[in-house]
Scaffold this motif. Sequence first.
Motif, PDB file in Angstrom:
ATOM      1  N   UNK A  44     -34.356  14.582 -33.550  1.00 54.17           N
ATOM      2  CA  UNK A  44     -33.647  13.391 -33.101  1.00 54.17           C
ATOM      3  C   UNK A  44     -32.217  13.337 -33.608  1.00 54.17           C
ATOM      4  N   UNK A  45     -32.026  13.679 -34.879  1.00 56.20           N
ATOM      5  CA  UNK A  45     -30.669  13.687 -35.453  1.00 56.20           C
ATOM      6  C   UNK A  45     -29.775  14.683 -34.732  1.00 56.20           C
ATOM      7  N   UNK A  46     -30.304  15.871 -34.484  1.00 55.96           N
ATOM      8  CA  UNK A  46     -29.510  16.917 -33.824  1.00 55.96           C
ATOM      9  C   UNK A  46     -29.162  16.492 -32.396  1.00 55.96           C
ATOM     10  N   UNK A  47     -30.132  16.001 -31.650  1.00 61.34           N
ATOM     11  CA  UNK A  47     -29.871  15.596 -30.273  1.00 61.34           C
ATOM     12  C   UNK A  47     -28.872  14.442 -30.214  1.00 61.34           C
ATOM     13  N   UNK A  48     -29.002  13.469 -31.108  1.00 59.92           N
ATOM     14  CA  UNK A  48     -28.054  12.356 -31.132  1.00 59.92           C
ATOM     15  C   UNK A  48     -26.642  12.845 -31.420  1.00 59.92           C
ATOM     16  N   UNK A  49     -26.502  13.767 -32.342  1.00 60.02           N
ATOM     17  CA  UNK A  49     -25.175  14.292 -32.672  1.00 60.02           C
ATOM     18  C   UNK A  49     -24.598  15.077 -31.500  1.00 60.02           C
ATOM     19  N   UNK A  50     -25.400  15.926 -30.878  1.00 61.82           N
ATOM     20  CA  UNK A  50     -24.913  16.721 -29.750  1.00 61.82           C
ATOM     21  C   UNK A  50     -24.467  15.808 -28.611  1.00 61.82           C
ATOM     22  N   UNK A  51     -25.309  14.876 -28.221  1.00 59.17           N
ATOM     23  CA  UNK A  51     -24.941  13.984 -27.123  1.00 59.17           C
ATOM     24  C   UNK A  51     -23.803  13.048 -27.525  1.00 59.17           C
ATOM     25  N   UNK A  52     -23.746  12.680 -28.791  1.00 62.26           N
ATOM     26  CA  UNK A  52     -22.647  11.855 -29.284  1.00 62.26           C
ATOM     27  C   UNK A  52     -21.301  12.553 -29.181  1.00 62.26           C
ATOM     28  N   UNK A  53     -21.305  13.857 -29.259  1.00 59.70           N
ATOM     29  CA  UNK A  53     -20.057  14.629 -29.171  1.00 59.70           C
ATOM     30  C   UNK A  53     -19.625  14.909 -27.735  1.00 59.70           C
TER      31      UNK A  53
END
Length: 156
Positions: A44-53
């Motif tokens: 979840x953390x990784x996906x949120x960061x990727x989509x956040x960027x």
Amino acid sequence: MADDISRIAELDFAGVTPEEFARIVKGLSGKQFTEIAEDGTLRGRILQEVFGRMERQFKPEAAASVTALIRWKITGSGGNEDVVYETDIADGTCVVREGQSESKPRVTLILADAEFLKLVSGNVGPVALFMMRKVRVVGDVALAAGLTRYFDIPKA
């Protein structure tokens, strides 16, 4: 192997440059991808960061004439559910949101965690994923094939 995942879990992803992220993804083994995908919190953390960027890495000049709702469905594993994000491109802007709207997407990309991370980190292209049958494309295949033109994708 678990130590490698622990180091990844301890990363402050907000402080990792896209190029560093690409190198991290490039160095992951298949087993490590599986461990990340099965760790719901880390995933979840990784996906949120990727989509956040995505909004910051969007290239408006390349997508000035594009209007498209892109739905990303990242398939779950290890008891984790599928995750859906949408990227809405219109009038030279990009808006990313978690979840599935009622709007009809121009294209939906369905892929596993490992393939998604390889794609967004520049470690594999969308056409190669399609040819290897690692991504399912529903809708505008030409748009899917050219998606990397609209984002500043790092190179590992």
